[in-house]
Design a protein around this motif. Structure first.
Motif, PDB file in Angstrom:
ATOM      1  N   TYR A 246       0.883  -1.333   0.022  1.00 25.41           N
ATOM      2  CA  TYR A 246      -0.153   0.200  -0.076  1.00 25.41           C
ATOM      3  C   TYR A 246       0.853   1.248   0.008  1.00 25.41           C
ATOM      4  O   TYR A 246       0.759   2.287  -0.705  1.00 25.41           O
ATOM      5  N   ALA A 247       1.855   1.231   1.027  1.00 26.26           N
ATOM      6  CA  ALA A 247       2.695   2.467   1.072  1.00 26.26           C
ATOM      7  C   ALA A 247       3.574   2.629  -0.530  1.00 26.26           C
ATOM      8  O   ALA A 247       3.642   3.886  -0.861  1.00 26.26           O
ATOM      9  N   LEU A 248       4.077   1.570  -0.928  1.00 26.52           N
ATOM     10  CA  LEU A 248       4.641   1.736  -2.113  1.00 26.52           C
ATOM     11  C   LEU A 248       3.922   2.253  -3.288  1.00 26.52           C
ATOM     12  O   LEU A 248       4.298   2.810  -4.302  1.00 26.52           O
ATOM     13  N   SER A 249       2.570   1.774  -3.437  1.00 22.70           N
ATOM     14  CA  SER A 249       1.826   2.186  -4.294  1.00 22.70           C
ATOM     15  C   SER A 249       1.423   3.689  -4.399  1.00 22.70           C
ATOM     16  O   SER A 249       1.427   4.309  -5.428  1.00 22.70           O
ATOM     17  N   GLN A 250       1.263   4.131  -3.173  1.00 24.49           N
ATOM     18  CA  GLN A 250       1.060   5.602  -2.828  1.00 24.49           C
ATOM     19  C   GLN A 250       2.327   6.200  -3.437  1.00 24.49           C
ATOM     20  O   GLN A 250       2.318   7.374  -3.872  1.00 24.49           O
ATOM     21  N   ALA A 251       3.474   5.880  -3.153  1.00 22.80           N
ATOM     22  CA  ALA A 251       4.694   6.519  -3.604  1.00 22.80           C
ATOM     23  C   ALA A 251       4.769   6.412  -5.197  1.00 22.80           C
ATOM     24  O   ALA A 251       5.396   7.561  -5.778  1.00 22.80           O
ATOM     25  N   VAL A 323       7.587   1.583   3.640  1.00 24.81           N
ATOM     26  CA  VAL A 323       7.099   2.488   4.333  1.00 24.81           C
ATOM     27  C   VAL A 323       8.011   3.942   4.284  1.00 24.81           C
ATOM     28  O   VAL A 323       7.516   5.071   4.235  1.00 24.81           O
ATOM     29  N   ASP A 324       8.957   3.567   5.031  1.00 16.46           N
ATOM     30  CA  ASP A 324      10.062   4.580   5.153  1.00 16.46           C
ATOM     31  C   ASP A 324      10.316   5.386   3.671  1.00 16.46           C
ATOM     32  O   ASP A 324      10.221   6.657   3.584  1.00 16.46           O
ATOM     33  N   GLN A 325      10.572   4.589   2.740  1.00 17.02           N
ATOM     34  CA  GLN A 325      10.945   5.132   1.475  1.00 17.02           C
ATOM     35  C   GLN A 325       9.775   5.864   0.813  1.00 17.02           C
ATOM     36  O   GLN A 325      10.170   6.913   0.208  1.00 17.02           O
ATOM     37  N   ALA A 326       8.611   5.308   1.019  1.00 15.92           N
ATOM     38  CA  ALA A 326       7.281   6.056   0.673  1.00 15.92           C
ATOM     39  C   ALA A 326       7.010   7.348   1.091  1.00 15.92           C
ATOM     40  O   ALA A 326       6.773   8.390   0.571  1.00 15.92           O
ATOM     41  N   GLY A 332       7.080  16.115   2.775  1.00 18.08           N
ATOM     42  CA  GLY A 332       6.267  16.558   3.649  1.00 18.08           C
ATOM     43  C   GLY A 332       4.869  16.133   3.423  1.00 18.08           C
ATOM     44  O   GLY A 332       4.122  15.969   4.454  1.00 18.08           O
ATOM     45  N   ASN A 333       4.494  15.981   2.318  1.00 12.90           N
ATOM     46  CA  ASN A 333       3.054  15.192   1.831  1.00 12.90           C
ATOM     47  C   ASN A 333       3.025  13.895   2.559  1.00 12.90           C
ATOM     48  O   ASN A 333       1.796  13.256   3.052  1.00 12.90           O
ATOM     49  N   GLY A 334       4.204  13.340   2.814  1.00 13.45           N
ATOM     50  CA  GLY A 334       4.147  11.963   3.321  1.00 13.45           C
ATOM     51  C   GLY A 334       3.854  11.976   4.812  1.00 13.45           C
ATOM     52  O   GLY A 334       3.463  10.859   5.256  1.00 13.45           O
ATOM     53  N   LEU A 335       3.641  13.031   5.495  1.00  7.42           N
ATOM     54  CA  LEU A 335       3.136  13.373   7.022  1.00  7.42           C
ATOM     55  C   LEU A 335       1.869  13.709   6.974  1.00  7.42           C
ATOM     56  O   LEU A 335       1.466  14.075   8.146  1.00  7.42           O
ATOM     57  N   THR A 336       1.336  13.991   5.870  1.00  7.10           N
ATOM     58  CA  THR A 336      -0.200  14.466   6.045  1.00  7.10           C
ATOM     59  C   THR A 336      -1.300  13.357   5.955  1.00  7.10           C
ATOM     60  O   THR A 336      -0.925  12.104   5.703  1.00  7.10           O
ATOM     61  N   PHE A 339      -2.597  11.427   2.557  1.00  4.68           N
ATOM     62  CA  PHE A 339      -1.924  10.342   1.615  1.00  4.68           C
ATOM     63  C   PHE A 339      -1.965   8.994   2.624  1.00  4.68           C
ATOM     64  O   PHE A 339      -1.608   8.002   2.231  1.00  4.68           O
ATOM     65  N   GLY A 340      -2.212   9.162   4.159  1.00  6.34           N
ATOM     66  CA  GLY A 340      -2.345   7.901   4.884  1.00  6.34           C
ATOM     67  C   GLY A 340      -1.078   7.064   5.154  1.00  6.34           C
ATOM     68  O   GLY A 340      -1.138   6.163   5.361  1.00  6.34           O
ATOM     69  N   LEU A 341       0.015   7.736   4.959  1.00  5.25           N
ATOM     70  CA  LEU A 341       1.309   7.116   5.247  1.00  5.25           C
ATOM     71  C   LEU A 341       1.976   7.417   6.575  1.00  5.25           C
ATOM     72  O   LEU A 341       2.582   6.539   6.970  1.00  5.25           O
ATOM     73  N   ALA A 342       1.637   8.525   6.997  1.00  5.80           N
ATOM     74  CA  ALA A 342       2.338   8.814   8.476  1.00  5.80           C
ATOM     75  C   ALA A 342       1.977   7.824   9.559  1.00  5.80           C
ATOM     76  O   ALA A 342       2.751   7.299  10.366  1.00  5.80           O
ATOM     77  N   SER A 343       0.621   7.415   9.650  1.00  4.56           N
ATOM     78  CA  SER A 343       0.467   6.258  10.677  1.00  4.56           C
ATOM     79  C   SER A 343       1.068   5.017  10.306  1.00  4.56           C
ATOM     80  O   SER A 343       1.485   4.254  11.131  1.00  4.56           O
ATOM     81  N   LEU A 344       1.545   4.889   9.195  1.00  4.29           N
ATOM     82  CA  LEU A 344       2.221   3.588   9.063  1.00  4.29           C
ATOM     83  C   LEU A 344       3.640   3.625   9.415  1.00  4.29           C
ATOM     84  O   LEU A 344       4.274   2.328   9.608  1.00  4.29           O
TER      85      LEU A 344
END
Length: 376
Positions: A246-251, A323-326, A332-336, A339-344
């Motif tokens: 999931y994280a990779l697909s977002q990235a 997840v880290d690479q995504a 900064g968008n990765g923490l919003t 995109f649902g990534l920060a909680s991961l």
């Protein structure tokens, strides 16, 4: 073992992926659980004669992985059908099978699993929850911690220790403890990680259980316990792989669309190569997970134990890196929240820690597989 998925497995992936896509990252757990149950996905590993799909952990891991890849993993799938359902199907009495398996398969009842203790972790040799006979009944006393979903489960499969009638030594044994059993209390833990399934500390204060609460043979010990722990490791791998996907697909989507200096950032190797590496790591982890599931479903518990530990280790590492690479790709968008990534970032580390730490897996491989001496 087969290295290419069957057409049936491919079809199952496609169907579950479609279900996950309909629910998405903002899914309602109860709604998704109910729909997955109606479609037969929750009990796909349970015997057909008890309302299940007649498949195995291979099929159930596909379901969890694809839901995770869609952003809506169901943690209780690791516990209720995979651990508890498997143990009851393999070792339960006919009455236990009739009572629990159809309900676990159709999602109308769920079961939690209690092994971890404050001072023992998952070391079954140091478990202090004890069971002793009182007439025809059993009395359970002890504590458990980090037990998932107890508040929504109808019962908890508790790992205790009872005296082996042949040797007098204490051996692990399994008991079905109803949620409302007298002396069975829970306290929700204040977790920084926010998840649909809450974590609890359990206290068992002389919980009286009838003889039929015991699952399997009280002298079987570790055999029955690892019948549930190996599927747990395989399903944790599926959980981690799905999360990483999931994280990779977002990235990947972001790297294709985000343009700086007239070029999508995904065209730069500093962005593209780490994402490619994350994809490779996830695919390799999936292969080991599939091997472990195949061995387990084939009844090779010894080989499955080794492969399940390796799969869980590989998937946990791959998930954290993905997840880290995504997040890094999105900046900064990765923490919003969008995109649902920060909680991961926090959730991904659970796959490294639970149900067994990566260090204990390395211990297992070093002395069980490589034949090196123990340091403990």
């Amino acid at each position: 073992m087969p290295t290419i998925e069957t057409d049936e497995h491919k079809s199952l992936r496609e169907a579950v992926a479609a279900l996950g896509k309909r629910h998405g990252r903002t899914f309602d757990r109860e709604s998704l659980w109910s729909e997955a149950a109606k479609l037969g996905y929750l009990g796909v590993n349970l015997p057909e004669e008890y309302g299940g799909g007649g498949g195995g952990i291979a099929e159930l891991s596909i379901v969890l992985e694809e839901l995770g890849a869609a952003g809506c993993p169901l943690l209780m799938m690791v516990v209720s059908p995979a651990i508890c359902g498997t143990v009851i199907a393999r070792f339960g009495t006919e009455a236990q099978k009739q009572e629990w398996l159809p309900a676990l398969a159709d999602g109308t009842r769920t079961m939690a699993f209690g092994i971890t203790e404050p001072d023992a972790g998952s070391n079954s040799h140091r478990i202090t929850t004890t069971a002793h006979r009182d007439g025809a009944d059993w009395l359970l006393t002890g504590r458990k911690v980090f037990i998932s979903g107890v508040d929504i489960a109808d019962a908890t499969l508790i790992v205790g220790r009872a005296e082996d009638s042949r040797t007098g030594r204490l051996k692990p044994c399994l008991f079905i403890v109803p949620r409302d059993a007298e002396g069975f209390t829970r306290r929700q833990l204040d977790m920084e990680l926010q998840a649909a399934e809450k974590q609890f500390e359990l206290t068992l204060d002389d919980v009286r259980l009838p003889a039929e609460a015991l699952v399997g043979d009280e002298d079987a010990g570790l055999l029955q316990l690892f019948a549930g722990l190996n599927p747990e490791r395989i399903m944790t791998a599926a959980f981690a792989i799905g999360m990483g996907r999931y994280a990779l697909s977002q990235a990947i989507t972001y790297a294709r669309d985000r343009t700086v200096w007239n070029t999508p950032i995904g065209a730069h190797q500093a962005i593209a190569h780490p994402l490619a590496q994350a994809h490779i790591d996830l695919e390799l982890a999936r292969l080991m997970m599939q091997k472990a599931a195949h061995l387990y479903d084939a009844g090779d518990d010894v080989a499955a134990g080794e492969a399940a530990n390796m799969a869980k280790y590989a998937a946990g590492e791959a998930c954290v890196k993905a997840v880290d690479q995504a997040v890094h790709t999105l900046g900064g968008n990765g923490l919003t929240r969008e995109f649902g990534l920060a909680s991961l970032i926090t959730a991904a580390r659970v796959a490294r820690i639970a149900p067994v730490s990566r260090e204990m897996i390395l211990n297992y491989v070093s002395h069980q597989t490589l034949g090196l001496p123990k340091s403990y």
